[in-house]
Enzyme design. Structure first.
Site, PDB file in Angstrom:
ATOM      1  CB  ALA A  75      -0.809   0.065   1.347  1.00 48.71           C
ATOM      2  N   GLY A 120       0.675  -5.123   0.376  1.00 50.48           N
ATOM      3  CA  GLY A 120      -0.335  -5.237  -0.665  1.00 50.48           C
ATOM      4  C   GLY A 120       0.038  -5.479  -2.054  1.00 50.48           C
ATOM      5  CD  GLU A 123      -2.377  -7.679   1.671  1.00 53.96           C
ATOM      6  OE1 GLU A 123      -2.154  -6.585   1.460  1.00 53.96           O
ATOM      7  OE2 GLU A 123      -3.213  -8.070   2.668  1.00 53.96           O
ATOM      8  CD  GLU A 143       0.725  -6.040   5.480  1.00 54.57           C
ATOM      9  OE1 GLU A 143       1.750  -6.987   5.978  1.00 54.57           O
ATOM     10  OE2 GLU A 143       0.533  -6.043   4.398  1.00 54.57           O
TER      11      GLU A 143
HETATM   12  N1  CAA Z   1       4.816   3.338  -0.154  1.00 50.19           N
HETATM   13  C1  CAA Z   1       5.175   4.587  -0.554  1.00 50.19           C
HETATM   14  N2  CAA Z   1       6.338   4.560  -0.835  1.00 50.19           N
HETATM   15  C2  CAA Z   1       7.252   3.826  -0.869  1.00 50.19           C
HETATM   16  C3  CAA Z   1       6.808   2.433  -0.655  1.00 50.19           C
HETATM   17  C4  CAA Z   1       5.469   2.258  -0.061  1.00 50.19           C
HETATM   18  N3  CAA Z   1       5.050   0.942   0.358  1.00 50.19           N
HETATM   19  N4  CAA Z   1       7.795   1.612  -0.516  1.00 50.19           N
HETATM   20  C5  CAA Z   1       8.805   2.235  -1.006  1.00 50.19           C
HETATM   21  N5  CAA Z   1       8.406   3.521  -1.279  1.00 50.19           N
HETATM   22  C6  CAA Z   1       9.145   4.709  -1.639  1.00 50.19           C
HETATM   23  C7  CAA Z   1      10.248   5.185  -0.428  1.00 50.19           C
HETATM   24  O1  CAA Z   1       9.596   6.022   0.372  1.00 50.19           O
HETATM   25  C8  CAA Z   1      11.427   5.781  -1.421  1.00 50.19           C
HETATM   26  O2  CAA Z   1      10.710   6.988  -1.941  1.00 50.19           O
HETATM   27  P1  CAA Z   1      11.887   8.436  -1.800  1.00 50.19           P
HETATM   28  O3  CAA Z   1      12.850   7.988  -2.964  1.00 50.19           O
HETATM   29  O4  CAA Z   1      10.862   9.389  -2.235  1.00 50.19           O
HETATM   30  O5  CAA Z   1      12.256   8.285  -0.346  1.00 50.19           O
HETATM   31  C9  CAA Z   1      11.400   5.053  -2.839  1.00 50.19           C
HETATM   32  O6  CAA Z   1      10.097   4.175  -2.828  1.00 50.19           O
HETATM   33  C10 CAA Z   1      12.496   3.828  -2.611  1.00 50.19           C
HETATM   34  O7  CAA Z   1      12.451   3.292  -1.511  1.00 50.19           O
HETATM   35  P2  CAA Z   1      13.727   3.049  -0.521  1.00 50.19           P
HETATM   36  O8  CAA Z   1      14.770   4.150  -0.733  1.00 50.19           O
HETATM   37  O9  CAA Z   1      13.039   2.672   0.765  1.00 50.19           O
HETATM   38  O10 CAA Z   1      14.374   1.791  -1.279  1.00 50.19           O
HETATM   39  P3  CAA Z   1      15.114   0.599  -0.634  1.00 50.19           P
HETATM   40  O11 CAA Z   1      15.524  -0.107  -1.782  1.00 50.19           O
HETATM   41  O12 CAA Z   1      16.043   1.108   0.269  1.00 50.19           O
HETATM   42  O13 CAA Z   1      14.073  -0.450   0.183  1.00 50.19           O
HETATM   43  C11 CAA Z   1      11.979  -1.472   0.131  1.00 50.19           C
HETATM   44  C12 CAA Z   1      13.075  -0.876  -0.678  1.00 50.19           C
HETATM   45  C13 CAA Z   1      12.326  -2.741   1.176  1.00 50.19           C
HETATM   46  C14 CAA Z   1      10.665  -2.011  -0.674  1.00 50.19           C
HETATM   47  C15 CAA Z   1      11.459  -0.395   1.248  1.00 50.19           C
HETATM   48  O14 CAA Z   1      11.161   0.959   0.487  1.00 50.19           O
HETATM   49  C16 CAA Z   1      10.154  -0.960   1.952  1.00 50.19           C
HETATM   50  O15 CAA Z   1      10.392  -1.319   3.042  1.00 50.19           O
HETATM   51  N6  CAA Z   1       8.999  -0.378   1.752  1.00 50.19           N
HETATM   52  C17 CAA Z   1       7.781  -0.455   2.469  1.00 50.19           C
HETATM   53  C18 CAA Z   1       7.252  -1.737   2.135  1.00 50.19           C
HETATM   54  C19 CAA Z   1       6.127  -1.964   3.127  1.00 50.19           C
HETATM   55  O16 CAA Z   1       6.073  -1.621   4.251  1.00 50.19           O
HETATM   56  N7  CAA Z   1       5.170  -2.485   2.544  1.00 50.19           N
HETATM   57  C20 CAA Z   1       3.701  -2.679   3.375  1.00 50.19           C
HETATM   58  C21 CAA Z   1       3.055  -1.522   3.415  1.00 50.19           C
HETATM   59  S1  CAA Z   1       1.690  -1.310   4.340  1.00 50.19           S
HETATM   60  C22 CAA Z   1       0.504  -2.430   3.397  1.00 50.19           C
HETATM   61  O17 CAA Z   1       0.696  -2.914   2.313  1.00 50.19           O
HETATM   62  C23 CAA Z   1      -0.882  -2.492   4.207  1.00 50.19           C
HETATM   63  C24 CAA Z   1      -1.729  -3.574   3.567  1.00 50.19           C
HETATM   64  O18 CAA Z   1      -1.821  -4.827   3.409  1.00 50.19           O
HETATM   65  C25 CAA Z   1      -2.957  -2.921   2.608  1.00 50.19           C
END
Ligand code: CAA
Length: 270
Positions: A75, A120, A123, A143
């Site tokens: 998400a 997501g 999912e 999450e």
């Molecule tokens: N939402 C919004 N932006 C995101 C994102 C997300 N889920 N995942 C990554 N991004 C963005 C980062 O904020 C970053 O943006 P900026 O360059 O503007 O700072 C860009 O993408 C690149 O990300 P990273 O610099 O973090 O890249 P990385 O290679 O170091 O790490 C990653 C990659 C492991 C995917 C890390 O970004 C991460 O952990 N992301 C979140 C993953 C997560 O927690 N997902 C679950 C979301 S909650 C959900 O999905 C609930 C549900 O079931 C409905």
């Protein structure tokens, strides 16, 4: 089949397959609400063709992510940070509905995962019929790291694929697993060395399916979905109904006729 220009998706017809790419690489293809709406619009068009016998211009969908780093990283956390509970619930419901529509689409849908399929993203992949992945792919439901729980179907579909105990371990720890481990536990169907190999295989699978009766494939998908979670006796009843329905189709008449005449069938798709 004509699609509008989507803000967050790219579409490309490749033979009988429709390649759909979530195209927000700067945000790791996170499922912002606009992505969810664009996918709903895409499914409106695909369903309309399937329902009204538009000649089956697409025989399967391959769903993937742009940029080579992520399928979908979940998400959109930035967007979610501004939401209150009611808006979050609506976001969850709208995206859950999208996963249900993907699951019940009368066409095979293959998730082609290269890079992160998290939250997501995992999912969304699980709502597809099966998942192809590269060796660089990883999966997880992180999450809990955000004080959240899965909201787009993960609590339900992950346990269906890997069993409740493994689903609990993955969701409680938020751990990320590599493609090979995801394949071992039944989350991923096949792992490929490169993205090119994975996409070639996904297209080949759709082309293979495209030689079969589209009506039979749609019925088989609906039957498997409708029998999941039922008792064997209930499931067999659904299967029997489906089998009977098949006998009313022109595709069945053509398939059986062609077999007996030692010819290749030419399915009308009805
Ligand atoms: N939402 C919004 N932006 C995101 C994102 C997300 N889920 N995942 C990554 N991004 C963005 C980062 O904020 C970053 O943006 P900026 O360059 O503007 O700072 C860009 O993408 C690149 O990300 P990273 O610099 O973090 O890249 P990385 O290679 O170091 O790490 C990653 C990659 C492991 C995917 C890390 O970004 C991460 O952990 N992301 C979140 C993953 C997560 O927690 N997902 C679950 C979301 S909650 C959900 O999905 C609930 C549900 O079931 C409905």
């Amino acid at each position: 089949m004509n699609f509008p220009t989507f803000e967050t998706l790219a579409t490309e017809q490749q033979g009988n397959a429709l390649l759909v790419t979530v195209n927000r690489p700067k945000a790791m293809n996170a499922l912002a609400q606009q992505v969810v709406e664009d996918l709903h619009t895409l499914l409106d068009i695909v369903e309309e063709h399937a329902r009204h016998g538009g000649g089956w211009p697409v025989r399967g969908i391959v769903l993937t992510g742009a940029g080579g780093k992520a399928f979908v990283a979940g998400a959109d956390i930035r967007e979610m940070s501004a939401m209150e509970a009611a808006a979050a619930s609506a976001y969850s419901a709208r995206t859950q509905d999208l996963t249900l529509r993907l699951e019940s689409l009368p066409l095979p849908v293959i998730a082609a995962v290269d890079g992160f399929a998290l939250g997501g993203g995992c999912e969304l992949a699980m709502a597809c019929d099966f998942i192809y992945a590269t060796e660089a792919a990883s999966f997880g439901q992180p999450e809990v790291n955000l004080g959240l729980v899965p909201g787009f179907g993960g609590s339900v579909r992950l346990q269906q694929l890997v069993g409740p105990a493994r689903a609990k371990e993955l969701i409680f720890t938020g751990h990320r697993i590599h493609a090979s481990e995801a394949e071992r536990i039944g989350l991923v169907h096949t792992v490929f060395s490169t993205a090119t190999e994975m996409h070639d295989a996904a297209r080949a699978t759709i082309e293979d399916i495209a030689t079969k009766s589209p009506v039979a494939v749609a019925n088989a998908k609906a039957t498997i979905n409708a029998t999941a979670g039922r008792t064997t006796a209930e499931g067999l009843e659904v299967e029997n109904w489906s089998f009977r329905q098949a006998f009313g189709t022109e595709d069945m008449q053509e398939g059986v006729r062609a077999f007996l005449a030692k010819e290749t069938p030419s399915f009308p798709g009805r």
